[in-house]
Design an enzyme around this catalytic site. Structure first.
Site, PDB file in Angstrom:
ATOM      1  N   LYS A  29       0.830  -1.204   0.000  1.00 47.65           N
ATOM      2  CA  LYS A  29       0.000   0.000   0.000  1.00 47.65           C
ATOM      3  C   LYS A  29       0.867   1.257   0.000  1.00 47.65           C
ATOM      4  O   LYS A  29       0.672   2.168  -0.813  1.00 47.65           O
ATOM      5  CB  LYS A  29      -0.938  -0.023   1.222  1.00 47.65           C
ATOM      6  CG  LYS A  29      -1.952   1.114   1.202  1.00 47.65           C
ATOM      7  CD  LYS A  29      -2.748   1.197   2.498  1.00 47.65           C
ATOM      8  CE  LYS A  29      -3.778   0.107   2.616  1.00 47.65           C
ATOM      9  NZ  LYS A  29      -5.151   0.561   2.398  1.00 47.65           N
ATOM     10  N   ARG A  99      -3.439   2.750   8.811  1.00 46.77           N
ATOM     11  CA  ARG A  99      -3.734   1.455   8.186  1.00 46.77           C
ATOM     12  C   ARG A  99      -2.487   0.600   8.053  1.00 46.77           C
ATOM     13  O   ARG A  99      -1.391   1.122   7.895  1.00 46.77           O
ATOM     14  CB  ARG A  99      -4.280   1.643   6.770  1.00 46.77           C
ATOM     15  CG  ARG A  99      -5.611   2.338   6.692  1.00 46.77           C
ATOM     16  CD  ARG A  99      -5.940   2.555   5.226  1.00 46.77           C
ATOM     17  NE  ARG A  99      -6.889   3.613   5.043  1.00 46.77           N
ATOM     18  CZ  ARG A  99      -8.196   3.432   4.893  1.00 46.77           C
ATOM     19  NH1 ARG A  99      -8.692   2.220   4.910  1.00 46.77           N
ATOM     20  NH2 ARG A  99      -8.993   4.457   4.739  1.00 46.77           N
ATOM     21  N   GLY A 108      -8.015  -7.197   4.858  1.00 44.90           N
ATOM     22  CA  GLY A 108      -8.867  -7.223   6.040  1.00 44.90           C
ATOM     23  C   GLY A 108      -8.293  -7.976   7.228  1.00 44.90           C
ATOM     24  O   GLY A 108      -8.965  -8.161   8.233  1.00 44.90           O
ATOM     25  N   MET A 110      -5.642  -7.190   9.102  1.00 48.12           N
ATOM     26  CA  MET A 110      -5.000  -6.408  10.163  1.00 48.12           C
ATOM     27  C   MET A 110      -5.842  -5.175  10.497  1.00 48.12           C
ATOM     28  O   MET A 110      -6.844  -4.904   9.861  1.00 48.12           O
ATOM     29  CB  MET A 110      -3.587  -6.034   9.736  1.00 48.12           C
ATOM     30  CG  MET A 110      -2.664  -7.233   9.738  1.00 48.12           C
ATOM     31  SD  MET A 110      -0.985  -6.822   9.299  1.00 48.12           S
ATOM     32  CE  MET A 110      -1.110  -6.596   7.555  1.00 48.12           C
ATOM     33  N   ARG A 343      -3.235  -1.630  -6.240  1.00 46.70           N
ATOM     34  CA  ARG A 343      -2.361  -2.804  -6.074  1.00 46.70           C
ATOM     35  C   ARG A 343      -2.729  -3.765  -7.185  1.00 46.70           C
ATOM     36  O   ARG A 343      -3.803  -3.640  -7.793  1.00 46.70           O
ATOM     37  CB  ARG A 343      -2.591  -3.461  -4.711  1.00 46.70           C
ATOM     38  CG  ARG A 343      -4.016  -3.893  -4.510  1.00 46.70           C
ATOM     39  CD  ARG A 343      -4.250  -4.437  -3.134  1.00 46.70           C
ATOM     40  NE  ARG A 343      -5.686  -4.590  -2.897  1.00 46.70           N
ATOM     41  CZ  ARG A 343      -6.225  -4.851  -1.723  1.00 46.70           C
ATOM     42  NH1 ARG A 343      -5.476  -4.952  -0.661  1.00 46.70           N
ATOM     43  NH2 ARG A 343      -7.512  -4.997  -1.607  1.00 46.70           N
ATOM     44  N   HIS A 461     -15.871  -8.937   0.880  1.00 46.45           N
ATOM     45  CA  HIS A 461     -14.848  -9.839   1.410  1.00 46.45           C
ATOM     46  C   HIS A 461     -14.990 -11.238   0.806  1.00 46.45           C
ATOM     47  O   HIS A 461     -14.024 -11.830   0.332  1.00 46.45           O
ATOM     48  CB  HIS A 461     -14.983  -9.873   2.932  1.00 46.45           C
ATOM     49  CG  HIS A 461     -14.004 -10.788   3.589  1.00 46.45           C
ATOM     50  ND1 HIS A 461     -14.324 -12.074   3.959  1.00 46.45           N
ATOM     51  CD2 HIS A 461     -12.700 -10.620   3.893  1.00 46.45           C
ATOM     52  CE1 HIS A 461     -13.261 -12.650   4.488  1.00 46.45           C
ATOM     53  NE2 HIS A 461     -12.252 -11.785   4.466  1.00 46.45           N
ATOM     54  N   ARG A 567      -1.259 -47.542 -12.253  1.00 44.03           N
ATOM     55  CA  ARG A 567      -1.257 -48.421 -11.075  1.00 44.03           C
ATOM     56  C   ARG A 567      -2.156 -49.611 -11.385  1.00 44.03           C
ATOM     57  O   ARG A 567      -3.375 -49.490 -11.329  1.00 44.03           O
ATOM     58  CB  ARG A 567      -1.769 -47.668  -9.851  1.00 44.03           C
ATOM     59  CG  ARG A 567      -0.852 -46.563  -9.342  1.00 44.03           C
ATOM     60  CD  ARG A 567      -1.510 -45.878  -8.140  1.00 44.03           C
ATOM     61  NE  ARG A 567      -0.595 -45.069  -7.359  1.00 44.03           N
ATOM     62  CZ  ARG A 567      -0.552 -43.730  -7.398  1.00 44.03           C
ATOM     63  NH1 ARG A 567      -1.352 -43.053  -8.204  1.00 44.03           N
ATOM     64  NH2 ARG A 567       0.287 -43.076  -6.620  1.00 44.03           N
ATOM     65  N   ARG A 623       3.071 -50.093 -13.899  1.00 45.43           N
ATOM     66  CA  ARG A 623       3.737 -50.616 -12.703  1.00 45.43           C
ATOM     67  C   ARG A 623       3.123 -51.946 -12.304  1.00 45.43           C
ATOM     68  O   ARG A 623       1.896 -52.082 -12.262  1.00 45.43           O
ATOM     69  CB  ARG A 623       3.572 -49.613 -11.554  1.00 45.43           C
ATOM     70  CG  ARG A 623       4.198 -50.141 -10.288  1.00 45.43           C
ATOM     71  CD  ARG A 623       4.041 -49.192  -9.142  1.00 45.43           C
ATOM     72  NE  ARG A 623       2.659 -49.139  -8.703  1.00 45.43           N
ATOM     73  CZ  ARG A 623       2.254 -48.306  -7.745  1.00 45.43           C
ATOM     74  NH1 ARG A 623       3.092 -47.449  -7.203  1.00 45.43           N
ATOM     75  NH2 ARG A 623       1.008 -48.326  -7.357  1.00 45.43           N
ATOM     76  N   SER A 769      11.859 -43.972 -11.949  1.00 48.86           N
ATOM     77  CA  SER A 769      10.759 -43.052 -11.665  1.00 48.86           C
ATOM     78  C   SER A 769      10.685 -42.898 -10.152  1.00 48.86           C
ATOM     79  O   SER A 769      10.504 -43.888  -9.431  1.00 48.86           O
ATOM     80  CB  SER A 769       9.445 -43.605 -12.212  1.00 48.86           C
ATOM     81  OG  SER A 769       8.404 -42.725 -11.876  1.00 48.86           O
ATOM     82  N   THR A 772       7.810 -40.523  -4.951  1.00 48.85           N
ATOM     83  CA  THR A 772       8.114 -39.651  -3.809  1.00 48.85           C
ATOM     84  C   THR A 772       7.085 -39.753  -2.688  1.00 48.85           C
ATOM     85  O   THR A 772       7.310 -39.232  -1.607  1.00 48.85           O
ATOM     86  CB  THR A 772       8.261 -38.195  -4.275  1.00 48.85           C
ATOM     87  OG1 THR A 772       7.200 -37.917  -5.186  1.00 48.85           O
ATOM     88  CG2 THR A 772       9.597 -37.977  -4.953  1.00 48.85           C
ATOM     89  N   ASN A 773       5.978 -40.450  -2.943  1.00 55.26           N
ATOM     90  CA  ASN A 773       5.042 -40.672  -1.821  1.00 55.26           C
ATOM     91  C   ASN A 773       5.720 -41.613  -0.831  1.00 55.26           C
ATOM     92  O   ASN A 773       5.823 -41.329   0.367  1.00 55.26           O
ATOM     93  CB  ASN A 773       3.734 -41.305  -2.305  1.00 55.26           C
ATOM     94  CG  ASN A 773       3.035 -40.464  -3.341  1.00 55.26           C
ATOM     95  OD1 ASN A 773       3.186 -39.245  -3.353  1.00 55.26           O
ATOM     96  ND2 ASN A 773       2.270 -41.092  -4.208  1.00 55.26           N
ATOM     97  N   ASP A 774       6.190 -42.741  -1.346  1.00 51.63           N
ATOM     98  CA  ASP A 774       6.868 -43.690  -0.466  1.00 51.63           C
ATOM     99  C   ASP A 774       8.220 -43.164  -0.014  1.00 51.63           C
ATOM    100  O   ASP A 774       8.625 -43.359   1.128  1.00 51.63           O
ATOM    101  CB  ASP A 774       7.021 -45.043  -1.163  1.00 51.63           C
ATOM    102  CG  ASP A 774       5.788 -45.903  -0.961  1.00 51.63           C
ATOM    103  OD1 ASP A 774       5.389 -46.076   0.205  1.00 51.63           O
ATOM    104  OD2 ASP A 774       5.209 -46.370  -1.955  1.00 51.63           O
ATOM    105  N   CYS A 841       6.771 -39.803 -10.169  1.00 53.23           N
ATOM    106  CA  CYS A 841       5.348 -40.123 -10.310  1.00 53.23           C
ATOM    107  C   CYS A 841       4.603 -40.040  -8.988  1.00 53.23           C
ATOM    108  O   CYS A 841       3.433 -40.371  -8.905  1.00 53.23           O
ATOM    109  CB  CYS A 841       5.161 -41.482 -10.971  1.00 53.23           C
ATOM    110  SG  CYS A 841       5.836 -42.835  -9.995  1.00 53.23           S
ATOM    111  N   TYR A 861      11.083 -35.959 -16.924  1.00 54.49           N
ATOM    112  CA  TYR A 861       9.643 -35.686 -16.916  1.00 54.49           C
ATOM    113  C   TYR A 861       9.070 -35.713 -15.506  1.00 54.49           C
ATOM    114  O   TYR A 861       9.694 -36.245 -14.580  1.00 54.49           O
ATOM    115  CB  TYR A 861       8.883 -36.683 -17.807  1.00 54.49           C
ATOM    116  CG  TYR A 861       8.869 -38.101 -17.268  1.00 54.49           C
ATOM    117  CD1 TYR A 861       7.899 -38.513 -16.349  1.00 54.49           C
ATOM    118  CD2 TYR A 861       9.827 -39.033 -17.662  1.00 54.49           C
ATOM    119  CE1 TYR A 861       7.880 -39.803 -15.840  1.00 54.49           C
ATOM    120  CE2 TYR A 861       9.820 -40.327 -17.163  1.00 54.49           C
ATOM    121  CZ  TYR A 861       8.842 -40.701 -16.250  1.00 54.49           C
ATOM    122  OH  TYR A 861       8.835 -41.968 -15.731  1.00 54.49           O
TER     123      TYR A 861
END
Ligand code: PEP
Ligand code: MG
Length: 891
Positions: A29, A99, A108, A110, A343, A461, A567, A623, A769, A772-774, A841, A861
């Site tokens: 601001k 302000r 809104g 603060m 803004r 809002h 899967r 897989r 591949s 990344t979950n496991d 993956c 990839y």
């Protein structure tokens, strides 16, 4: 460089100490007020106290640094000179607003204090100066309320109570029906409330008011609302808020005054049209609070043609200066226009795309800038389901279309109810229905699928927040009447109860009872153009995780360049399939298992044929079976009895098998490649189905590129075991059919040991591949299915900055990935001269920040769910544009 001793920056009168680039120091601001002032746009004069002061305020135990005070005093003197009025002077008073304004917008969240400078003496002077005692006393009572509640912690309800009591005593309905004398009485009552709760009189010295207000703004930086908002919006690393002290201008001085908020383009659709609302004879907060429903901005042309014309000119100036869509606030005081804020405007994903693409056509920005302007996550908005045009459901009401997309959900009437409902039934969609929303409601709003309010305009809002999050929203639907006590909502002659389904169409403003059918979107127009630009730049390929022909085709439509993860276990759940699968699991010997697998094989093959056909010419990574076998059997007596009947065995047999398969840590148990090592016939069947399907589709003249992927490998020996068998089966099938297909055999890297020994593994794997979950699960030691007990606390207490299952943990898991990629690529090259293809993956493949990481570590990839493919395409392009910046390791 800014002067480290300069804490206060003045603006006004066509000049300013600051400029737009100084957002970090002056907040958005303050920086933009300075910029507008220099551009010659009418801005009430004032000054900004920097964000560094906020940081020092906290460092010094919530004390204002001494050096700030003389600078503030000098800035006040300058402001007084420019306005030609004096703070605290009863004959010619200057009033100011105080302000907040952080570097990133937190609408809104603060504190704000208006009308500062009024006192018993000054209010009299103000009444005389304006000839409007009602106006003067209304301002004074608002100040006591705002100052009391924000600076001194008096509950706003105590003031509200006095106001209601007076209105009742006077027999009036609206605040505006109270006379000047009534307001004088109210001021005395407010002062009494103030004294009763603070033990002191309301301060008469404007400077005392000012210091307390500045501190109140700094305090609100760490207030619950603001902290929660930063958490949801993932805002971190800011020093604090700046404070803007600015001469007050009044939109509530009669019918020649007013106030409004507008966007230089339509923030819903992105159309190049002036968009916004205004209210005659009102203060700014009245528009944003959504208490009165305002008029559309174009109407101002009728009521104040000169002001409207001037505004149109400012709209042009701002857009060509900032080269970005602006969100502006203005006030008209007695016919004179003042700009209070500009803004870059929050917009829906669809608007972001249209604005970026059109601004390139207008020559305002180039393609690279356009690509950087769109938050990949916001593309979700263009991928939201739209109401099925064939649906017959008639709208029962229409409000203002505030944020597009369709949403159906169970009605909840408060933000608290939304939170409670989401905790109890996380999978059930909810629709938040309120008269209006306020910053206190953000947590509940965030959980809702859509928001409906009965009041408020396009800049209320609810509208602004929903748009920012890409949530469908309808506001100002005046026929909606909410009764929280009885938990009912009346919509015209219809009544719905909390818990009933309601549907909104944020694109049209329609409200419908019940759940209405939706259709999936497609990529066209501006969206398609932006995606083309992204594709030209990005180097990462984007694949999809899909296991049906329909999902594959959808993903391809969204730009997927192959399947990165199919899967196969998902294919075992259909009616006949699950029976054959269960037969296989309870079989006593190899022969029994083989017989059951033979029943499954045609299904598997048919599925692969469908997927290969849909992905003609693109690689498909399939897989082998991954989950533990007990996931396919029911765990309750009734379910087990039913299965026993279907399979023609005793209930006890099924029960025994379930018990035998029971595991204490199934995620670390008998799954992944461990299955085809113990039961090779399972892997054989799958490989046979893959290769047979590939041959069949190849014979249709299509191009098939199967990639067989072995999950959960931790040692080279595991890979060799499964691979040897797979190659033998594949060769046998090809020989049998007299046709060859090219196929690859690779592995997932999802066990830390595999990453650490990637050099060994790459000698056998034709691709990697990263699962990344496991990999995240095993690196942190967090069971991915059991984080709900502690993750919310971890995030709240900042033990973790983000959920590592959503955004890749670059610092820890990321190191394993880097090691895996580097060692794997090097070893493969040395052994075979080939480039090892590497992808991801896990869910992270569709998370923009994680995609950037994958780009930096040189993956080939990413693969993600079909609906995230466009998001990943854009994120991959942005990663190229961000090259040179290092990966943040502060997590
Ligand atoms: C993974 O672990 O990242 C992965 C993709 O496999 P799944 O989620 O099926 O375990
Ligand atoms: Mg896995």
């Amino acid at each position: 460089m800014s002067d480290p001793q300069k804490f206060v920056y003045s603006f006004g009168g066509g000049k300013a100490d600051g400029k737009a680039e100084m957002k970090t120091l002056l907040g958005g601001k303050g920086a933009n007020l300075a910029e507008m002032s220099v551009l010659g746009i009418p801005v009430p004069p004032g000054f900004t106290i920097t964000t560094e002061v906020c940081a020092k305020y906290y460092e010094e135990g919530k004390k204002l640094p001494e050096a700030v005070k003389p600078q503030v005093q000098a800035a006040i003197a300058e402001m007084e000179k420019l306005v030609g009025a004096k703070l605290g002077d009863p004959t010619n008073p200057l009033l100011v607003s105080v302000r907040s304004g952080a570097a990133l917008s937190m609408p809104g969240m603060m504190n704000t204090i208006l009308n500062l400078g009024l006192s018993d003496a000054v209010v009299e002077g103000m009444a005389k100066k304006t000839g409007n005692p009602r106006f003067a006393y209304d301002g004074y009572r608002r100040l006591i309320d705002m100052f009391g509640s924000t600076a001194m912690g008096v509950d706003h309800e105590h003031f509200e109570h006095e106001l209601e009591a007076l209105k009742q005593a006077k027999g009036v309905k609206n605040d505006t029906d109270l006379s000047a004398d009534d307001l004088k009485v109210l001021v005395e009552k407010y002062k009494a409330v103030y004294k009763a709760h603070t033990g002191t009189d309301f301060p008469q010295d404007p400077i005392e008011q000012l210091w307390a207000s500045i501190m109140a703004v700094f305090n609100s930086w760490m207030g619950k609302k603001a902290v929660e908002y930063r958490r949801i919006e993932r805002i971190s690393g800011l020093k604090g808020t700046a404070v803007n002290v600015q001469a007050m201008v009044f939109g509530n001085m009669g019918s020649n005054s007013g106030t409004g908020v507008a966007f230089t383009r339509d923030p819903n659709t992105g159309a190049d049209e002036f968009y916004g609302d205004y209210l005659i004879n009102a203060q700014g907060e009245d528009v944003v609070a959504g208490i009165r429903t305002p008029e559309p901005i174009a109407q101002l042309d009728q009521e104040m043609p000169k002001v409207y014309e001037q505004l149109l000119g400012i709209r042009k100036t701002l857009e060509s200066h900032y080269k970005e869509m602006q969100d502006i606030e203005f006030t008209v005081q007695d016919g004179t226009l003042y700009m209070l804020q500009t803004r870059s405007g929050k917009r829906t994903g669809s608007a972001a795309v249209r604005i970026a693409v059109e601004m390139v056509a207008e020559g305002l920005i180039d393609q690279k800038t356009a690509l950087q302007r769109v938050n990949p996550e916001s593309l979700n908005h263009l991928l939201l389901p739209q109401l099925d045009p064939k649906a017959k459901d008639k709208p029962v009401a229409q409000g203002i279309a505030a944020s597009p997309g369709a949403a159906s959900g169970k009605v909840v009437l408060s933000a608290e109810a939304a939170v409670a409902h989401a905790e109890a039934h996380p999978d059930v969609k909810i629709l938040l229905v309120r008269k209006e929303t306020s910053p206190e409601d953000v947590a509940g709003m965030h959980l809702a699928a859509g928001i409906l309010t009965s009041t408020g305009g396009k800049a209320s809002h609810a509208a602004v927040v929903a748009r920012g999050w890409g949530k469908p929203c309808v506001v100002g639907c005046e026929v909606v009447r909410i009764d929280e006590k009885t938990g009912t909502v009346r919509i015209g002659e219809h009544t719905v109860k909390a818990g009933d389904y309601l549907t909104i169409n944020g694109t049209t403003g329609d409200v419908m009872i019940g759940q209405v059918a939706t259709v999936a979107p497609s990529i066209s127009g501006h969206f398609a153009t932006l995606m083309e630009w992204a594709d030209k730049i990005r180097t990462l390929k984007v694949r999809t995780n899909a296991d049906t022909p329909i999902d594959s085709a959808k993903a391809r439509e969204f730009g997927a360049e192959g399947i990165g993860l199919c899967r196969t276990e998902h294919m075992f759940f259909g009616d006949q399939r699950i029976t054959a699968m269960r037969k296989m699991i309870v079989a006593d010997d190899v022969e029994g298992r083989k017989a059951a697998l033979a029943e499954l094989e045609p299904f598997q093959k048919a599925d692969f044929v469908g997927i290969f056909e849909a992905m003609d010419g693109l690689p498909v990574t399939i897989r082998l079976l991954d989950p533990p076998l007990h996931e396919f059997l029911p765990h309750d007596d009734k379910g087990q009895a039913e299965v026993a009947k279907q399979l023609g065995v005793t209930s006890q047999k099924v029960k025994d098998r379930v018990e035998q398969l029971h595991e204490f840590n199934p995620m670390l148990g008998f799954r992944g490649c461990r299955l085809p090592i113990v039961y090779p016939e399972i892997g054989d069947m799958q490989v046979r189905a893959i290769i047979e399907a590939a041959i069949e589709v190849k014979k249709q003249g299509k191009s098939v590129l199967p990639e067989i992927m072995i999950p959960l490998v931790g040692t080279i020996e595991e890979l060799v075991f499964v691979k040897t068998r797979a190659v033998a089966v594949a060769e046998e099938v090809m020989k049998d059919k007299g046709t060859k297909v090219d196929y690859l055999i690779g592995t997932m890297i999802e066990v830390p040991r595999a990453a650490l020994t990637a050099d060994k593994i790459a000698e056998e794997a034709e691709f990697f591949s990263f699962g990344t979950n496991d990999l995240t699960q095993m690196t942190f030691g967090f069971s991915r299915d059991d984080i709900k007990g502690f993750m919310p606390t971890y995030l709240r207490e900042k033990i973790l900055p983000v959920d590592p299952f959503q955004t890749l943990d670059a610092n820890g898991v990321g190191q394993l990935i880097e090691i895996g990629v580097a060692k794997g690529r090097k070893a493969r090259k040395e052994k075979t001269g080939e480039h090892l293809k590497v992808g991801i993956c896990g869910e992270h493949g569709g998370d923009p920040e994680s995609v950037a990481f994958c780009h930096v570590v040189g993956m080939d990839y990413v693969s993600c769910s079909p609906y995230r493919v466009p998001i990943a395409r854009l994120a991959a392009a942005q990663a190229v544009l961000a090259e040179g910046k290092t990966i943040s390791r502060d997590r």
